[in-house]
Every structure is written in structure tokens, then in C-alpha cells.
Design a protein around this motif. Structure first.
Motif, short mmCIF file in Angstrom:
data_model
loop_
_atom_site.label_atom_id
_atom_site.label_comp_id
_atom_site.label_asym_id
_atom_site.label_seq_id
_atom_site.Cartn_x
_atom_site.Cartn_y
_atom_site.Cartn_z
N PHE A 135 0.87 -1.20 0.00
CA PHE A 135 0.00 0.00 0.00
C PHE A 135 0.90 1.23 0.00
O PHE A 135 1.96 1.25 0.62
N LEU A 136 0.45 2.28 -0.71
CA LEU A 136 1.27 3.49 -0.87
C LEU A 136 0.63 4.69 -0.17
O LEU A 136 -0.58 4.91 -0.28
N ILE A 137 1.47 5.46 0.53
CA ILE A 137 1.09 6.76 1.08
C ILE A 137 2.01 7.81 0.47
O ILE A 137 3.23 7.62 0.44
N VAL A 138 1.44 8.91 -0.01
CA VAL A 138 2.23 9.99 -0.58
C VAL A 138 1.97 11.27 0.21
O VAL A 138 0.81 11.67 0.38
N VAL A 139 3.05 11.89 0.67
CA VAL A 139 2.96 13.14 1.44
C VAL A 139 3.87 14.17 0.77
O VAL A 139 5.08 14.17 1.02
N PRO A 140 3.34 15.03 -0.09
CA PRO A 140 4.20 16.01 -0.77
C PRO A 140 4.73 17.06 0.20
O PRO A 140 4.10 17.35 1.23
N ALA B 34 -15.87 -0.12 0.15
CA ALA B 34 -15.83 -1.48 0.67
C ALA B 34 -14.40 -1.99 0.82
O ALA B 34 -14.14 -2.89 1.63
N LYS B 35 -13.47 -1.41 0.05
CA LYS B 35 -12.07 -1.81 0.17
C LYS B 35 -11.18 -0.58 0.05
O LYS B 35 -11.63 0.49 -0.38
N ALA B 36 -9.92 -0.74 0.40
CA ALA B 36 -8.98 0.38 0.40
C ALA B 36 -8.73 0.87 -1.02
O ALA B 36 -8.76 0.10 -1.97
N LEU C 156 -4.41 5.31 -10.68
CA LEU C 156 -4.46 4.87 -9.29
C LEU C 156 -5.59 5.58 -8.54
O LEU C 156 -5.70 6.81 -8.60
N SER C 157 -6.39 4.82 -7.84
CA SER C 157 -7.43 5.42 -7.01
C SER C 157 -6.80 5.91 -5.71
O SER C 157 -5.83 5.34 -5.21
#
Length: 438
Positions: free
Chosen positions: A271-276, A308-310, A294-295
Motif C-alpha cells: 500500500f502506498l502513502i504519498v505526502v508532498p 468497501a475496500k482500500a 491509481l485510485s
């Protein structure tokens, strides 16, 4: 003659750069509030508060420096409970953090433009008992006019990049006259000390202390719980392996997304998290996600998520929460190091004992990177292809990933105490053995 030339040229350069500054102000927002303070105009209430007590004026440019300044203020006040502070900053983001974190006894304002008439006016209003500059702000008129008034000027957590050093060397006659007026000059590492002396700082003024940013990095348990709650709310599985891109700059989001899509084929629980680094780039960053197919969920809208899902990724479009999301990550890429130069702070993710990967461009941390590299506590890669290889390897070998994080946490723990030694030095106590420049 040097001061005459500087004061003739500075307004010309300032006016030439003004369109760029104004464009940045409009794009980032928040700059217009209290803009008049930048030219030395303070409201009646602010002037009254500044004049009610003599204060230590601490100046911090932006976000990284404001946290150092706040930590310095806290440590100094612990030793000197009767101290009062005036805190100035340059950017609106740092001003927002200062407004949130500052003690009610202290005063926050925007740093004034370095013109003699403006600086004289502000010095008359603030009337500081000392000026403390954070990291690398050498404004000649502020320093000269303060020194002429008998106001001590100090530098804490000082650093100097190679680019700045090359530029200052061309102006050594001016920088030498400025730096002789700053005492002490507390710097992060040996290279910073050599460069300060190389552009004219008296050797006896320079003290190698280490970096205060090891002391600044502190965990926020309440914030970590919030971050964990966000992950649960958007349905991220408990067994997900979380890759986080922290303080990313243009181009790095696209690279991360491309790497993420390829590696997810072999690691479906990734799973990806992006914090600019700059949240005002949100439209540009979101366009990148959409182009990559990408959603995503915005952090600011996570509470309303009812899927319902990530989604494919979480986009942290808020300010001041990066460190909290470090706590939920397994593998972290630190931005401004791949396609840009300078690098962002690798210490905070290391504080959480996380595996950290950076690009080749970490020039802003010459005293920090050797500590991590010598301890085998960070992965530094030369390009995007090597970044993908490093991330892939750490995904395949959880034990190696855990060991990298353990070593990173050990580096942070082993470098604490700089802020206390700095306060001792400025407060008149003898400097402990690890601090002074031999």
C-alpha cells in the motif's frame, strides 16, 4: 564601502526577484496575512507586547528551522524560566506552525526585509537582548545593526551547503565582516565548521555541536493514533506493507507511483502513502495519480470514506502530519533527493525505527548522512532504477528491512543532547567536551 555597495544592490536584486516571490505567495497562499510586518509595520497590540519585556529574538526561515527554533526555546526556558521570546519566520507554512506551537508568553511575527530603515525600525520595536539565528540566515543589515547596538547575535544548528559556500567565497570580504559579529557560531559538523571559517568566521567563534534535529525529532502518540485510525477507516488491511513517500517534490510522485504499480504485482499487500512537501501542489499531485490510473483518498476527506475496500493509495493533503504517518509505514522514501537537490530530513522516519531509502541528492544534511551511512542505517541510491531495486529487495526480505530500521533508530538515540549543549553555550555555561571545535 562594502556596506554601501550591499545596500545599493540589495533593493535592485529584491525588486528583480519580487515577481517570483509574489507568484510563490499566491500559489502557496497564506502570505498576505500580516504582510505589513515584512516591511516593519506592526499592529498596536503586537508592538505593545514586544515592548513589555526584553526578549530573545529567534529567527527561523521555514518548516525545518521552525521546529529547531521551538525546541531551542523550550530547552532554553527550562534552564531560564524567566526568558521571553520573539519568534520570526519567513514562510506562511512555518508561521502557521509557529502560531500553533508558540507559548502564550512569546510573540510571533514575519521577518522584515533586510533594508537599513526597516531593520532599524524593527530593532527599535523589539529591542531584543539577544538574536538567535537558526541554521543559515546571514542577513547583513540585521547582524550589523544589532551588533552596533551591542545586541549579541548567535547562530544555532548552523549548516552550509557546498553551493552556498561557493557563493559566499566570492563575497568573502562582506561575509567575514558579518560572521565576526556572530558569536557563538554553533554548527552541525566538521565540514560546516570548515566552510564557516573558510568564508571568514573567526575560528574561536565556531563550535561543532552536532545537529539539533536529532533532538527535535520527537514522537506524538496521540497523532500516531489518529494516523492509525485513518488507515483503518479507509480499509487498509492490517497485514499490508506500507510504502510511504515523505516530503516529495515534483517528479518523485510519478516515479513512486510507477515503482509501486510494478512492485505490487509481486507484492499484492503493498500500500502506498504519498505526502508532498508542499500541500499547495495538490492539483498537480492528484493529476499524477489519475494519469497513473491509481485510485486515492485524500487525508482531509478520509473521515467520510465509505468504500468497501482500500483505495490504491492515501494522499496526505494536510500539513503537520507527516511524522504521524511515518509510524504506520514499513518502508520510507525521503523526498527532494531523487529529482531535486538538497534532500529532506531523514531523522524523523529513523526515529520510528523504519527502513529509510533516499536518492543521491542529500546535500542539506552533510553532518547527518555520514552518521547513517557509516552505521549501515540508511539506503542511498543513485537513480530511479536503483530505488526500485532497493525497495523491491527490502520488500522481499522483511528481516533485512527490520534491521535497517533498528540501526536507524540507534543512530538517532546515539546523537541526542545537542540542544542542551547549545543552550549551555549560549547561557554562559562551560561547553561539554563533545561540542567544541578543536
Amino acid at each position: 564601502m562594502l556596506w554601501i555597495v550591499y545596500n545599493l544592490l540589495f533593493p535592485v536584486v529584491f525588486l528583480f526577484m519580487l515577481p517570483k516571490f509574489l507568484t510563490r505567495m499566491v500559489r502557496r497562499g497564506g502570505y498576505w496575512e500580516h504582510f505589513e510586518q515584512r516591511v516593519g509595520h506592526f499592529g498596536t497590540q503586537t508592538k505593545a507586547r514586544l515592548r513589555e519585556k526584553r526578549r530573545i529574538w529567534v529567527h527561523a526561515v521555514s518548516v525545518g528551522e521552525i521546529y529547531v527554533a521551538l525546541r531551542f526555546i523550550k530547552a532554553y526556558r527550562a534552564r531560564h524560566p524567566d526568558a521571553y521570546f520573539a519568534l520570526s519566520t519567513t514562510t506562511s507554512t512555518a508561521h502557521a506552525i509557529g502560531r500553533k506551537e508558540i507559548d502564550e508568553r512569546d510573540v510571533l511575527f514575519y521577518f522584515p526585509v533586510d533594508l537599513p530603515a526597516v531593520i532599524k525600525k524593527v530593532l527599535g520595536i523589539v529591542n531584543p537582548e539577544r538574536i538567535v539565528l537558526v541554521e543559515g540566515e546571514f542577513w547583513p543589515n540585521l547582524i550589523r545593526l544589532a551588533d552596533n547596538r551591542g545586541i549579541p547575535v548567535s547562530l544555532v544548528n548552523g549548516r552550509m551547503s557546498e553551493r552556498s559556500y561557493k557563493g559566499y567565497r566570492k563575497l568573502k570580504s562582506l561575509t567575514a565582516d558579518v560572521l565576526r559579529r556572530i558569536d557563538p557560531i554553533c554548527v552541525q559538523g566538521d565540514l560546516d565548521a570548515e566552510r564557516m571559517i573558510g568564508i571568514g568566521a573567526p575560528k574561536e567563534h565556531v563550535h561543532r555541536m552536532g545537529t539539533v534535529k536529532f533532538d527535535v525529532a520527537q514522537r506524538d502518540p496521540a497523532g500516531e493514533q489518529v494516523a492509525q485510525g485513518v488507515m483503518q477507516k479507509i480499509r487498509v488491511p492490517a497485514d499490508a506493507v506500507v510504502l510511504l513517500g515523505g516530503s516529495t517534490w515534483p517528479g518523485e510522485e510519478q516515479t513512486l507511483c510507477e515503482i509501486y504499480k510494478r512492485l505490487r504485482a509481486a507484492n499484492p499487500n503493498l500500500f502506498l502513502i504519498v505526502v508532498p512537501r508542499h500541500v499547495e501542489r495538490r492539483d498537480e499531485v492528484e493529476a499524477c495519480f489519475e494519469e497513473q490510473g491509481l485510485s486515492f483518498v485524500r487525508r482531509s476527506e478520509a473521515a467520510a470514506f465509505d468504500g468497501a475496500k482500500a483505495p490504491d493509495l492515501l494522499f496526505v493533503d494536510t500539513t503537520g502530519e507527516l511524522r504521524n504517518f511515518y509510524s504506520v509505514a514499513d518502508l520510507i522514501f525521503v523526498g527532494k533527493s531523487l529529482h531535486e537537490h538538497g534532500g529532506q530530513n531523514p531523522i524523523e522516519p529513523a526515529l520510528y525505527g523504519k527502513a529509510v531509502v533516499v536518492g543521491p541528492n542529500m546535500e542539506n544534511f552533510p553532518a547527518v548522512m555520514p552518521e547513517f551511512l557509516q552505521a549501515g542505517a540508511i539506503r542511498q541510491v543513485p537513480d530511479a532504477a536503483a530505488l526500485e531495486e532497493a525497495i523491491g529487495q527490502l520488500l522481499e526480505h522483511p528481516a533485512e528491512r527490520a534491521e535497517l530500521g533498528r540501526r536507524a533508530g540507534g543512530v538517532v538515540a546515539g546523537n541526542l543532547g545537542v540542544i542542551e549543549r547549545t543552550v549551555d553555550l549560549l547561557g554562559g555555561a562551560e561547553l561539554d567536551a563533545p561540542g567544541g571545535l578543536s
